[in-house]
Design an enzyme around this catalytic site. Structure first.
Site, PDB file in Angstrom:
ATOM      1  N   GLU A 123      -3.357  21.642  38.217  1.00  0.00           N
ATOM      2  CA  GLU A 123      -2.886  22.585  37.222  1.00  0.00           C
ATOM      3  C   GLU A 123      -3.124  23.967  37.808  1.00  0.00           C
ATOM      4  O   GLU A 123      -4.231  24.278  38.235  1.00  0.00           O
ATOM      5  CB  GLU A 123      -3.662  22.432  35.906  1.00  0.00           C
ATOM      6  CG  GLU A 123      -3.014  23.168  34.732  1.00  0.00           C
ATOM      7  CD  GLU A 123      -3.042  24.689  34.861  1.00  0.00           C
ATOM      8  OE1 GLU A 123      -2.040  25.331  34.507  1.00  0.00           O
ATOM      9  OE2 GLU A 123      -4.042  25.229  35.347  1.00  0.00           O
ATOM     10  N   CYS A 139      -4.802  26.245  28.856  1.00  0.00           N
ATOM     11  CA  CYS A 139      -4.388  25.135  29.705  1.00  0.00           C
ATOM     12  C   CYS A 139      -3.664  24.037  28.952  1.00  0.00           C
ATOM     13  O   CYS A 139      -4.111  23.607  27.904  1.00  0.00           O
ATOM     14  CB  CYS A 139      -5.606  24.540  30.389  1.00  0.00           C
ATOM     15  SG  CYS A 139      -5.138  23.177  31.441  1.00  0.00           S
ATOM     16  N   CYS A 145      -5.713  20.453  30.096  1.00  0.00           N
ATOM     17  CA  CYS A 145      -6.958  20.303  29.324  1.00  0.00           C
ATOM     18  C   CYS A 145      -6.660  20.494  27.842  1.00  0.00           C
ATOM     19  O   CYS A 145      -7.584  20.644  27.053  1.00  0.00           O
ATOM     20  CB  CYS A 145      -7.967  21.359  29.709  1.00  0.00           C
ATOM     21  SG  CYS A 145      -8.215  21.490  31.450  1.00  0.00           S
ATOM     22  N   HIS A 199      -9.944  23.376  25.083  1.00  0.00           N
ATOM     23  CA  HIS A 199     -10.239  24.764  24.717  1.00  0.00           C
ATOM     24  C   HIS A 199     -10.036  24.991  23.219  1.00  0.00           C
ATOM     25  O   HIS A 199     -10.653  25.867  22.633  1.00  0.00           O
ATOM     26  CB  HIS A 199      -9.370  25.730  25.521  1.00  0.00           C
ATOM     27  CG  HIS A 199      -9.665  25.707  26.990  1.00  0.00           C
ATOM     28  ND1 HIS A 199     -10.826  26.214  27.513  1.00  0.00           N
ATOM     29  CD2 HIS A 199      -8.975  25.214  28.040  1.00  0.00           C
ATOM     30  CE1 HIS A 199     -10.821  26.049  28.836  1.00  0.00           C
ATOM     31  NE2 HIS A 199      -9.715  25.441  29.171  1.00  0.00           N
ATOM     32  N   ARG A 244     -13.040  18.063  33.173  1.00  0.00           N
ATOM     33  CA  ARG A 244     -13.323  18.620  34.501  1.00  0.00           C
ATOM     34  C   ARG A 244     -14.721  19.177  34.647  1.00  0.00           C
ATOM     35  O   ARG A 244     -15.090  19.626  35.720  1.00  0.00           O
ATOM     36  CB  ARG A 244     -12.297  19.702  34.838  1.00  0.00           C
ATOM     37  CG  ARG A 244     -10.934  19.123  35.131  1.00  0.00           C
ATOM     38  CD  ARG A 244      -9.827  20.137  35.126  1.00  0.00           C
ATOM     39  NE  ARG A 244      -8.557  19.462  35.349  1.00  0.00           N
ATOM     40  CZ  ARG A 244      -7.924  18.740  34.426  1.00  0.00           C
ATOM     41  NH1 ARG A 244      -8.442  18.595  33.222  1.00  0.00           N
ATOM     42  NH2 ARG A 244      -6.790  18.136  34.712  1.00  0.00           N
ATOM     43  N   SER A 282     -13.416  24.708  36.256  1.00  0.00           N
ATOM     44  CA  SER A 282     -12.842  25.031  37.562  1.00  0.00           C
ATOM     45  C   SER A 282     -13.275  26.402  38.047  1.00  0.00           C
ATOM     46  O   SER A 282     -13.160  26.703  39.234  1.00  0.00           O
ATOM     47  CB  SER A 282     -11.314  24.922  37.526  1.00  0.00           C
ATOM     48  OG  SER A 282     -10.950  23.589  37.255  1.00  0.00           O
ATOM     49  N   CYS A 318      -8.220  22.909  37.910  1.00  0.00           N
ATOM     50  CA  CYS A 318      -7.434  23.379  36.780  1.00  0.00           C
ATOM     51  C   CYS A 318      -7.532  24.889  36.808  1.00  0.00           C
ATOM     52  O   CYS A 318      -8.442  25.478  36.249  1.00  0.00           O
ATOM     53  CB  CYS A 318      -7.988  22.808  35.494  1.00  0.00           C
ATOM     54  SG  CYS A 318      -6.765  22.906  34.207  1.00  0.00           S
ATOM     55  N   CYS A 365      -7.053  27.539  33.872  1.00  0.00           N
ATOM     56  CA  CYS A 365      -8.290  27.716  33.115  1.00  0.00           C
ATOM     57  C   CYS A 365      -9.243  28.658  33.819  1.00  0.00           C
ATOM     58  O   CYS A 365     -10.035  29.351  33.197  1.00  0.00           O
ATOM     59  CB  CYS A 365      -9.030  26.387  32.987  1.00  0.00           C
ATOM     60  SG  CYS A 365      -8.178  25.165  32.034  1.00  0.00           S
TER      61      CYS A 365
END
Lengths: 565, 425
Positions: A17, A65, A68, A72, A476, A499, A543, A546
């Protein structure tokens, strides 16, 4: 005597991502001697969050994201609840966990097959496999392999062969097919290719599971500050059964395809595991995941416990949120070098660009990603961190899952081999299996509550001002949202995401981030084919949408940019 | 398979009927069917492609019935008369000819993920049989310069023939440096211009690419805009956060069938998907008309699935087909999950539709201003007859305003058909 190093830039890193660049320096044997991780895309979500109504925080944060998605949304919403002192009802907590479980399973399946798979298996080699033999090989790794008959394998071969024959390879074009770093036999490649296609169907079913309580996927829409809105689905036994059925199809795939395929990979890539290829930094961190009671973090029980673990001492310590700082020495922001606590951070973009030839500026700032540090140290976060911490905390469920996996690899898998790209990838599958095994019990708990007339799913917030944070692991890794609310409006917002920890650039002490550290001494089998680099970077499941963040700068003007096209 | 069809040699189809939106006679429909068949025959003269496609589909364990079911669902979604069902199926089969380049700008990958959720044919069928997804960073094997080489090769080889789909907004601030890609740190502006230059059609997948979306929300730190607005070019906008997979795939099929951009509304959105408001077709509409509202999350009214208008639902101001096609193979959609619509298919919705849990009240909104909705809902309250009357008045007002709106930038190629008032008036 320093040999001449050659710079090799990989941008875009695909099958992730977001937007990531990796620059490595290779010696004459194509061994990585230096590595830099950078992102070239910035949106400024935290700035956009300023002055918004606190009820909307989760929906804004969710758009950090789309992979994900939900994570969030949940953590943003729970940060608001922490700031305003809202205690959500038990049923709302269970449903949030169920939604999160659907995300974890979905995410891990898509990551392994769609994003990471082609680092391990060779699509073109699969076309020369013997389908009958492949069916026999599949039985070696599972007594009940998923959709693994010779007929299925033949159909998959025909389908992909037609594509290759047409000369239009679509997504498979320009891959690293034939690279000697691929270690699977053609039959094993075929099993992986076949499951790659199966996974596309399975991930759709897991997304449907999320939609049952979430309304849609990506970007579900059923969480509010104080609880969840999908009360009609919660009290309807047929909807609950629909959710469970879809999750069970996912669980079946995890047990009969995903885990056996990881066993196969650990078996074929055992040398890479033994040599620790892709091992990065010695410190691992988790905020914990899936709260099992209503006791506030970090005291409450969680399916995956929180903590910080060091490989060398094998010690696990309790986490102290005050020790988190984000260093911007090498990132395109202004701020004090040693970094600032996310609840206080105040930075503004400070873009200094690239070298004239498009290379990263290695002596200065080179990324939109900051460098979060815990007690001044870089941390790896993600499924491997969660398992290592769970094991160090003597969690029986996690210990058993890890031991079972170690024993199930035909050539053996020692506890030391988790510290590698192979181990990081295996940890994700083992974790998916642990989560899948718990869903039934959570659904039963929900049904029992509803059966006893406990159908409260919402607690109205009574305050409109406050500050706080929510720390909770996402698929993640460690995710934190910090927030301050004044008179119903957001006045400070900051997210530090998994990330960001893993893909961080160097810090003021020159310590590399985990991606960078994990690439050192990786050898490319074929010059100019970054297969081994991709394999290790992908094992973290980057990701990057993010990862890129900025905070509000109290009172600082956001620059108005001249727009001319 | 030969993918070197030159689209310019193929006839376009004029006068595509839109069920319930455009005026058309039986002759019009027959004429359109004839033209579509002519086109599909030109692409696949002896029907081999279609036959092979369905055989492959069946080899994957799906049945002919599944395929027919999907075609009829898609035909209905595209607002085409039922006679088009077999043509939609065939269009799906021959659209192998359509090279697709997908570029991620300031995105979150939500639209790629949404496309992954497509069904019957699923994503596997889509990339193996239906389109040639020649560039998509989320799924492609190649990385780094091998990926960039691939992009350059495709846009050169299929010049004028490929569909360019963008996901994410285009940051124009600071000379485009908020988005750089490739070893030479090319800006998003430069990349987008290069890809757009040779595209047969440009599609924006999701609200960020269509209208700027969240990066463009106040204070828009990066000077983000939608692709069409940012480069001042005609774009087919498949808005939504994310766009529904049905709307993405449907638009691709539409291009294959008609060799023309779909008829668009004033914001460049295909009328077949975005002609009606969420409110027009909402399953809870009866409760709105009856004045039955949810007043607190999780209350008895919520358990009884009453109207979410007072919880801030933006259905009355939002054009999309969610109530009809729903999400994730009809499993649910936000209103079914008890949450109001947030207006995610509309321009600037992050600023104009928020706070999401409050009715718009006196807020002025640019596309279809629901004048009087808030007032009538509050004053009419529980008076059933009054509410029904108010509902009609609201429709009339909103539709009238929509017709009177001065268009923003207009797609010069679109047949901008003013929508008829919905049938339930």
């Amino acid at each position: 005597m320093m040999a001449q190093l050659k710079r090799f830039t990989i941008d875009p890193i695909t099958r992730i991502e977001g937007h990531l660049r990796i620059e490595v320096d290779l010696d004459p044997n194509n061994v990585v001697k230096d590595a830099y991780s950078s992102s070239g895309m910035f949106r400024g979500i935290e700035l956009i969050m300023q002055d918004r109504d606190f009820h909307d925080v989760g929906l804004f944060a969710q758009r950090i994201c789309g992979v994900c998605t939900y994570t969030h949304y949940r953590v943003g919403t729970e940060a608001v609840e922490a700031a305003l002192g809202v205690q959500i009802p038990t049923d709302a907590r269970i449903v949030r966990n169920l939604l999160h479980a659907s995300l974890f399973l979905h995410d891990h399946v898509v990551h392994f097959y769609q994003l990471h798979g082609m680092d391990w298996f060779d699509v073109v080699a699969a076309l020369s496999a013997d389908p009958e033999k492949a069916a026999a090989v599949a039985l070696k790794y599972s007594p009940t392999p998923y959709n693994a008959g010779a007929g299925t394998f033949r159909a998959v071969q025909e389908r992909v062969s037609a594509l290759v024959a047409s000369g239009e390879l679509g997504p498979f074009a320009n891959g690293y097919w034939g690279n000697p770093s691929y270690k699977l036999t053609p039959e094993q490649d075929l099993i992986m290719l076949s499951h790659y296609l199966d996974a596309l169907a399975v991930q759709r079913t897991l997304a449907q599971a999320m939609a049952v309580f979430g309304g849609k996927n990506p970007h579900p829409q059923s969480l509010v500050v104080g609880g969840v809105t999908s009360i009609m689905d919660i009290v309807d036994p047929s909807r609950v059964a629909e959710f469970l059925g879809k999750m069970q199809s996912g669980a079946q795939f995890i047990q009969n395809a995903y885990l056996p395929d990881i066993r196969m990979i650990a078996d074929a890539y055992i040398q890479e595991a033994k040599s620790g290829e892709g091992y990065g930094v010695p410190d691992f961190m988790s905020y914990g995941a899936f709260p099992l009671d209503n006791i506030p973090w970090p005291k409450g029980a969680m399916l995956f416990p929180s903590g910080v673990f060091n490989r060398n001492t094998q010690m696990v310590t309790d986490l102290n949120a005050d020790q988190i700082k984000e260093d911007v020495t090498r990132a395109w922001y202004q701020g004090p070098n040693e970094g600032v606590y996310p609840g206080e951070e105040s930075t503004i973009p400070d873009y200094t660009g690239y070298e004239a030839d498009g290379a990263l500026n290695r002596s200065g700032k080179y990324s939109w990603i900051k460098a979060p540090r815990y007690q001044g140290l870089p941390m790896e976060t993600g499924p491997l961190a969660r398992l290592l911490i769970g094991r160090a905390r003597k969690d029986p469920l996690i210990e058993k899952a890890m031991t079972d996996f170690e024993r199930s690899v035909p050539r053996g898998f020692s506890p030391d081999e988790w510290y590698s790209t192979v181990g990081r990838t295996a940890a994700r599958a083992v974790e998916a299996d642990i989560i899948a095994s718990q869903v039934g019990a959570w659904v039963d708990e929900l049904a029992a509550n509803v059966g006893q007339g406990q159908t409260q799913t919402y607690t109205a917030p009574s305050n409109t001002s406050g500050e706080g944070f929510r720390l909770l692991d996402a698929p993640r890794g460690a995710l934190g949202h910090w927030i301050r609310i004044e008179n119903g409006r957001v006045t400070h917002y900051q997210a530090v995401v998994p990330s960001t920890w893993n893909a961080s650039p160097r810090d003021h002490k020159g310590q590399m981030g985990p991606y960078e550290a994990s690439l050192i001494n990786t050898r490319l089998a074929v010059a100019n084919q970054p297969l081994e680099v991709l394999r290790t970077v992908h094992s973290f499941d980057p990701c990057i949408g993010c990862a890129v963040h900025i905070v509000d700068s109290k009172g600082a003007e956001v620059a108005r940019f001249q727009v001319d096209v | 398979m030969d993918s070197s069809i030159n689209w310019d040699d193929l006839p376009k189809v004029s006068g595509r009927p839109l069920e319930g939106i455009t005026e058309h006679t039986a002759q019009d429909v027959q004429q359109a069917v004839r033209e579509v068949d002519e086109r599909l025959n030109a692409i696949d003269p002896d029907g081999t492609v279609s036959r092979n496609f369905i055989d492959r589909f069946i080899a994957m364990g799906l049945t002919r019935r599944d395929f027919i079911k999907w075609s009829s669902m898609m035909t209905a979604a595209l607002m085409l008369p039922p006679i088009f069902e077999s043509r939609v199926a065939r269009a799906a089969a021959v659209s192998t000819k359509l090279p697709v380049v997908w570029i991620n700008l300031q995105d979150c990958d939500g639209n790629t993920e949404s496309l992954l959720r497509t069904s019957d044919p699923g994503f596997a069928s889509l990339i193996l049989d239906t389109i040639s997804l020649d560039y998509n960073e989320t799924v492609m094997a190649a990385a780094g310069y091998q990926a960039m080489d691939r992009l350059n090769e495709v846009i050169a080889k299929h010049k004028g023939q490929y569909v360019a789909i963008f996901e994410g907004s285009l940051p124009l601030g600071n000379n485009g440096t908020f988005y750089t890609t490739g070893a030479n740190a090319e800006t998003g502006i430069s990349l987008t211009k290069r890809v757009v230059a040779g595209a047969k059609m440009v599609m924006a997948a999701g609200t960020c690419a269509a209208f700027g979306g969240i990066p463009a929300a106040q204070p828009n730190p990066t000077g983000a805009k939608g692709i069409g607005d940012g480069l001042n070019i005609p774009v087919v906008n498949i808005s939504g956060c994310p766009a529904n997979a049905i709307n993405l795939v449907g638009t691709i099929l539409e291009v294959v069938m008609f060799n023309d951009n779909p008829a668009l509304d004033r914001y460049g959105r295909p009328l077949w998907a975005y002609a009606h408001r969420i409110h027009d077709n909402c399953e809870r509409r009866g409760h709105f008309d009856a004045g039955e509202y949810v007043l607190n999350w999780g209350d008895t009214a919520a358990q009884n699935e009453w109207c979410l208008f007072k919880m801030g639902c933006k259905g009355p101001y939002t054009y999309n087909n969610c109530p009809q096609v729903r999400w994730n193979q009809q499993v649910s959609w936000p209103i079914r999950a008890g949450h109001g619509c947030i207006g995610c298919a509309e321009p600037n919705f992050w600023d104009t539709m928020s706070p999401f849990e409050q009715p718009l009240g006196a807020k002025v909104y640019g596309s279809a201003l629901g004048i009087g909705i808030d007032a009538s809902a509050n004053t009419v309250g529980e008076v059933v007859v009054g509410a029904a009357v108010a509902g009609i008045a609201i429709h009339a007002t909103a539709t009238w305003i929509r017709d009177k709106q001065s268009p923003g930038w207009k797609n010069p190629q679109s047949k901008d058909i003013p929508p008829k008032p919905p049938l339930n008036q």
